[in-house]
Design a protein around this motif. Structure first.
Motif, short mmCIF file in Angstrom:
data_model
loop_
_atom_site.label_atom_id
_atom_site.label_comp_id
_atom_site.label_asym_id
_atom_site.label_seq_id
_atom_site.Cartn_x
_atom_site.Cartn_y
_atom_site.Cartn_z
N ALA A 37 0.81 -1.22 0.00
CA ALA A 37 0.00 0.00 0.00
C ALA A 37 0.84 1.27 0.00
O ALA A 37 0.36 2.33 -0.38
CB ALA A 37 -0.93 0.00 1.21
N LEU A 38 2.12 1.18 0.42
CA LEU A 38 2.96 2.37 0.49
C LEU A 38 3.74 2.63 -0.80
O LEU A 38 4.26 3.74 -0.98
CB LEU A 38 3.94 2.26 1.66
N GLN A 39 3.84 1.65 -1.68
CA GLN A 39 4.63 1.84 -2.89
C GLN A 39 4.08 2.94 -3.80
O GLN A 39 4.85 3.77 -4.31
CB GLN A 39 4.78 0.52 -3.63
N PRO A 40 2.75 3.02 -4.03
CA PRO A 40 2.25 4.12 -4.86
C PRO A 40 2.52 5.50 -4.24
O PRO A 40 2.82 6.46 -4.97
CB PRO A 40 0.74 3.85 -4.95
N LEU A 41 2.42 5.60 -2.93
CA LEU A 41 2.73 6.87 -2.26
C LEU A 41 4.19 7.23 -2.44
O LEU A 41 4.54 8.39 -2.71
CB LEU A 41 2.43 6.76 -0.76
N ARG A 42 5.05 6.25 -2.24
CA ARG A 42 6.49 6.47 -2.40
C ARG A 42 6.79 6.99 -3.80
O ARG A 42 7.53 7.98 -3.97
CB ARG A 42 7.23 5.16 -2.13
N MET A 43 6.22 6.35 -4.82
CA MET A 43 6.49 6.75 -6.20
C MET A 43 5.94 8.14 -6.49
O MET A 43 6.58 8.94 -7.19
CB MET A 43 5.92 5.72 -7.16
N ARG A 44 4.75 8.46 -5.96
CA ARG A 44 4.18 9.79 -6.20
C ARG A 44 5.04 10.87 -5.55
O ARG A 44 5.31 11.91 -6.17
CB ARG A 44 2.75 9.86 -5.65
N LEU A 45 5.50 10.64 -4.32
CA LEU A 45 6.34 11.62 -3.64
C LEU A 45 7.66 11.81 -4.38
O LEU A 45 8.14 12.94 -4.54
CB LEU A 45 6.61 11.18 -2.20
N GLU A 46 8.25 10.72 -4.83
CA GLU A 46 9.52 10.82 -5.56
C GLU A 46 9.33 11.61 -6.85
O GLU A 46 10.18 12.43 -7.22
CB GLU A 46 10.06 9.42 -5.84
N ARG A 47 8.22 11.38 -7.51
CA ARG A 47 7.94 12.08 -8.77
C ARG A 47 7.71 13.57 -8.53
O ARG A 47 8.25 14.42 -9.24
CB ARG A 47 6.74 11.45 -9.45
N GLU A 48 6.92 13.90 -7.53
CA GLU A 48 6.55 15.29 -7.29
C GLU A 48 7.67 16.10 -6.65
O GLU A 48 7.80 17.30 -6.92
CB GLU A 48 5.29 15.36 -6.42
N LEU A 49 8.47 15.45 -5.79
CA LEU A 49 9.51 16.18 -5.06
C LEU A 49 10.89 16.03 -5.69
O LEU A 49 11.82 16.75 -5.32
CB LEU A 49 9.56 15.71 -3.60
N GLY A 50 11.04 15.08 -6.61
CA GLY A 50 12.34 14.87 -7.24
C GLY A 50 13.38 14.31 -6.28
O GLY A 50 14.58 14.55 -6.43
N ILE A 51 12.92 13.54 -5.29
CA ILE A 51 13.79 12.96 -4.27
C ILE A 51 13.56 11.46 -4.23
O ILE A 51 12.41 11.00 -4.32
CB ILE A 51 13.48 13.56 -2.88
N GLY A 52 14.62 10.68 -4.05
CA GLY A 52 14.47 9.25 -3.86
C GLY A 52 14.33 8.92 -2.39
O GLY A 52 15.20 9.27 -1.58
N PHE A 53 13.25 8.27 -2.01
CA PHE A 53 13.03 7.88 -0.62
C PHE A 53 13.24 6.37 -0.48
O PHE A 53 12.64 5.59 -1.22
CB PHE A 53 11.61 8.25 -0.17
N ASN A 54 14.07 5.98 0.48
CA ASN A 54 14.30 4.54 0.69
C ASN A 54 13.79 4.04 2.03
O ASN A 54 14.05 2.90 2.41
CB ASN A 54 15.78 4.19 0.52
N SER A 55 13.05 4.88 2.76
CA SER A 55 12.58 4.48 4.09
C SER A 55 11.44 5.38 4.54
O SER A 55 11.26 6.48 4.02
CB SER A 55 13.73 4.55 5.11
N VAL A 56 10.70 4.89 5.51
CA VAL A 56 9.62 5.67 6.10
C VAL A 56 9.43 5.23 7.55
O VAL A 56 9.48 4.04 7.86
CB VAL A 56 8.30 5.52 5.30
N LEU A 57 9.26 6.20 8.43
CA LEU A 57 8.92 5.91 9.82
C LEU A 57 7.42 6.10 9.98
O LEU A 57 6.89 7.18 9.73
CB LEU A 57 9.67 6.84 10.78
N ALA A 58 6.74 5.03 10.38
CA ALA A 58 5.30 5.09 10.64
C ALA A 58 5.07 5.23 12.13
O ALA A 58 5.64 4.46 12.92
CB ALA A 58 4.61 3.84 10.11
N ASN A 59 4.29 6.21 12.55
CA ASN A 59 3.93 6.41 13.95
C ASN A 59 2.42 6.42 14.09
O ASN A 59 1.72 7.06 13.28
CB ASN A 59 4.49 7.73 14.49
N LEU A 60 1.93 5.75 15.10
CA LEU A 60 0.50 5.71 15.39
C LEU A 60 0.25 6.35 16.75
O LEU A 60 0.72 5.84 17.78
CB LEU A 60 -0.03 4.28 15.37
N TYR A 61 -0.46 7.48 16.74
CA TYR A 61 -0.82 8.19 17.97
C TYR A 61 -2.25 7.78 18.32
O TYR A 61 -3.19 8.13 17.62
CB TYR A 61 -0.71 9.70 17.75
N ARG A 62 -2.39 7.02 19.41
CA ARG A 62 -3.66 6.39 19.72
C ARG A 62 -4.67 7.34 20.33
O ARG A 62 -5.87 7.04 20.37
CB ARG A 62 -3.41 5.20 20.65
#
Length: 205
Positions: free
Chosen positions: A81-106
């Motif tokens: 589910a995160l791959q399309p987001l990753r690709m969209r961000l890379e395309r729009e920002l011109g940056i390669g992202f190789n990681s993401v920190l997910a945080n859940l605030y309950r």
């Protein structure tokens, strides 16, 4: 629609309150809430370890190990589910992202204390792309030495905040606790870990 720059001296900030359409944000929140392998990270404060007041998961490419607060984190595999987001961000920002920190605030008692994402693995001028899902929470930045330089921002469902340039060098940021009754918030901070620096220094947030 392009991101809107935010006025804060010495920082490079851009924001879009509706970057992800509501229906897509709803579906993504429900999917990630149930599929990410959440855990409680341990943080070191004043020489003692404490459980972080939130649930977290470090996700990334195999080489994207990350070390912060005395603990080294090996990345979990990317959920589909995160791959399309990753690709969209890379395309729009011109940056390669190789990681993401997910945080859940309950709820309102879950929070993130003052810090900067300035670990050596992130490079001299890291780009942090922060996507918020769920309940709106208040995000604050303050200058390291000038108390008059501050910014408070409400981060709603589907919003994207990008921090770049010298932001991490000059500012700290936090997600404060709130006494208000609020629902869950899931935050994804996409970033790039520099593997060469990591191998040399074995040293991230």
């Amino acid at each position: 629609m392009p991101l809107t720059p935010l006025p804060l001296p010495g920082a490079d900030l851009a924001f879009d309150a509706r970057w992800l359409p509501a229906d897509e944000a709803d579906a993504l929140l429900a999917l990630l809430r149930g599929t990410i392998p959440w855990e409680v990270h341990r943080i070191r404060l004043f020489g003692r370890e404490h459980p972080a007041p939130r649930l977290s998961c470090w996700i990334g490419d195999p080489q994207a190990s990350y070390r912060y607060s005395g603990t080294r984190f090996e990345p979990r595999p990317w959920p589909d589910a995160l791959q399309p987001l990753r690709m969209r961000l890379e395309r729009e920002l011109g940056i390669g992202f190789n990681s993401v920190l997910a945080n859940l605030y309950r709820g309102g008692s879950d929070a993130m204390g003052w810090h900067s994402d300035d670990e050596r693995e992130l490079g001299e001028t890291p780009v942090i792309a922060s996507l918020s899902l769920g309940a709106t929470r208040r995000f604050v930045l303050k200058h390291r030495t000038d108390a008059d330089r501050r910014l408070a921002l409400e981060l709603p469902h589907g919003s994207l905040l990008v921090m770049a340039g010298q932001t991490q060098r000059h500012y700290r940021h936090a997600l404060p606790r709130t006494a208000r009754t609020v629902g869950e918030r899931l935050n994804l901070t996409f970033r790039h870990v520099e593997a060469v620096r990591l191998r040399a220094a074995r040293r991230t947030g």
